[in-house]
Design an enzyme around this catalytic site. Structure first.
Site, PDB file in Angstrom:
ATOM      1  N   ASP A 118       0.813  -1.210   0.000  1.00 20.99           N
ATOM      2  CA  ASP A 118       0.000   0.000   0.000  1.00 20.99           C
ATOM      3  C   ASP A 118       0.853   1.270   0.000  1.00 20.99           C
ATOM      4  OD1 ASP A 118      -2.588   1.156  -0.060  1.00 20.99           O
ATOM      5  OD2 ASP A 118      -2.447   1.630   2.062  1.00 20.99           O
TER       6      ASP A 118
ATOM      7  N   GLN B 238      -5.095  -1.775  -7.192  1.00 21.07           N
ATOM      8  CA  GLN B 238      -5.696  -0.816  -6.276  1.00 21.07           C
ATOM      9  C   GLN B 238      -6.165   0.405  -7.051  1.00 21.07           C
ATOM     10  OE1 GLN B 238      -3.871   2.091  -3.062  1.00 21.07           O
ATOM     11  NE2 GLN B 238      -4.032   0.046  -2.164  1.00 21.07           N
TER      12      GLN B 238
ATOM     13  N   SER C 290      -6.552   5.830  -1.071  1.00 27.00           N
ATOM     14  CA  SER C 290      -6.939   4.507  -1.559  1.00 27.00           C
ATOM     15  C   SER C 290      -8.449   4.335  -1.458  1.00 27.00           C
ATOM     16  CB  SER C 290      -6.251   3.413  -0.731  1.00 27.00           C
ATOM     17  OG  SER C 290      -4.849   3.544  -0.785  1.00 27.00           O
TER      18      SER C 290
END
Length: 293
Positions: free
Chosen positions: A210, A284, A234
């Protein structure tokens, strides 16, 4: 003389955050601490990794490992507050188990995640090859790029991050990229050894990825983390583990951004072990807003 105890290293601090505490008398419910971050928001990778650990704690068969997850980041979390995790057992079949984990703060959900676990099985076995990349020992670390910069974020990444991150084609921390193809190669490894627990290693990969998942969007659009007025967050995260992984050994992230539109962009990643084995694939989507020039 009074001895001041040494501060815990970043790896130990992260492992403590993933060591969830079950609520007495409340099955499949856990609590976890939040790690401090610049800006005061919970790091998305942290709550995602914790949600996966919570789901794994409810399995009847400990040999079943996560092979995929799909999560939505619903609200920004407060890094000064703990997080509660409630797991719903969706199914336990002969080969697969499915779990739905909600992460809560203040009684409202900040993450919703579904994960699937599978027992070890034989079957088809092939994979894409790893792209050519220099050895991680020949690539400069984030620590070197940000050394000496008096800024909370720079200090965080150089002194409090549990992972060593090395951009093969140069980072975009301090300025835009020369190459706007959107492709980047990044070596990643935990700073210290991790216990031999495959669920933990897979959760830590979710945490580590991430940090860089949305960078290809910035690269392809000619932006950097220093772009004035940049707003980035995100939105959702999908991940597939193909084979066992160790985050305390070097992993190569081969990344790209297929599309950006409507204030959103998609980052895609293949993760390879140092010997060239494809261990995971990740996607993502993030909100990425840059003021018009």
């Amino acid at each position: 003389m009074t001895l001041v105890p040494a501060a815990p290293d970043p790896t130990s601090t992260l492992l403590a955050a993933l060591d969830l505490v079950p609520y007495p008398g409340e099955p499949d419910t856990f609590s976890g601490i939040s790690l401090p971050r610049p800006g005061g928001r919970v790091f998305g990778g942290q709550v995602l990794a914790q949600a996966l650990i919570a789901a794994g704690r409810t399995l009847l068969d400990a040999d079943r490992l996560p092979h995929s997850l799909h999560g939505y980041f619903l609200r920004a979390g407060d890094a000064s507050e703990p997080i509660d995790f409630a797991v719903e057992r969706l199914r336990d079949g002969r080969s697969f188990s499915a779990r739905h984990t909600h992460a809560f703060q203040g009684g409202v959900p900040i993450l919703s995640m579904v994960a699937s676990f599978q027992a070890q099985q034989d079957g088809l076995d092939y994979a894409d090859p790893m792209p050519s990349a220099p050895d991680p020992d020949d690539v400069g670390s984030t620590d070197e790029v940000l050394a000496g910069i008096d800024h909370p974020v720079a200090k965080f990444w150089t002194t409090e991050s549990a992972f060593d991150v090395r951009h093969v084609n140069g980072s975009i921390y301090l300025g835009p990229p020369a190459d706007t193809s959107g492709r980047q190669l990044v070596w990643v490894r935990s700073r210290n050894p991790i216990p031999d627990d495959q669920l933990l290693h897979r959760a830590l990969l979710a945490y580590a990825c991430d940090q860089v998942m949305l960078e290809p969007i910035l690269r392809r659009s000619g932006n950097s983390w220093m772009t004035p007025g940049l707003s980035i967050a995100s939105l959702d995260h999908a991940m597939w583990w193909h084979r066992d992984v160790r985050v305390d050994e070097w992993l190569l992230f081969a990344q790209s951004s297929p599309s950006a539109q409507g204030g959103r962009g998609l980052g895609a990643t293949q993760v390879f072990s140092r010997d060239g084995t494809l261990v995971a694939s990740i996607a993502q989507e993030g909100m990425v807003r840059v003021p018009s020039s």
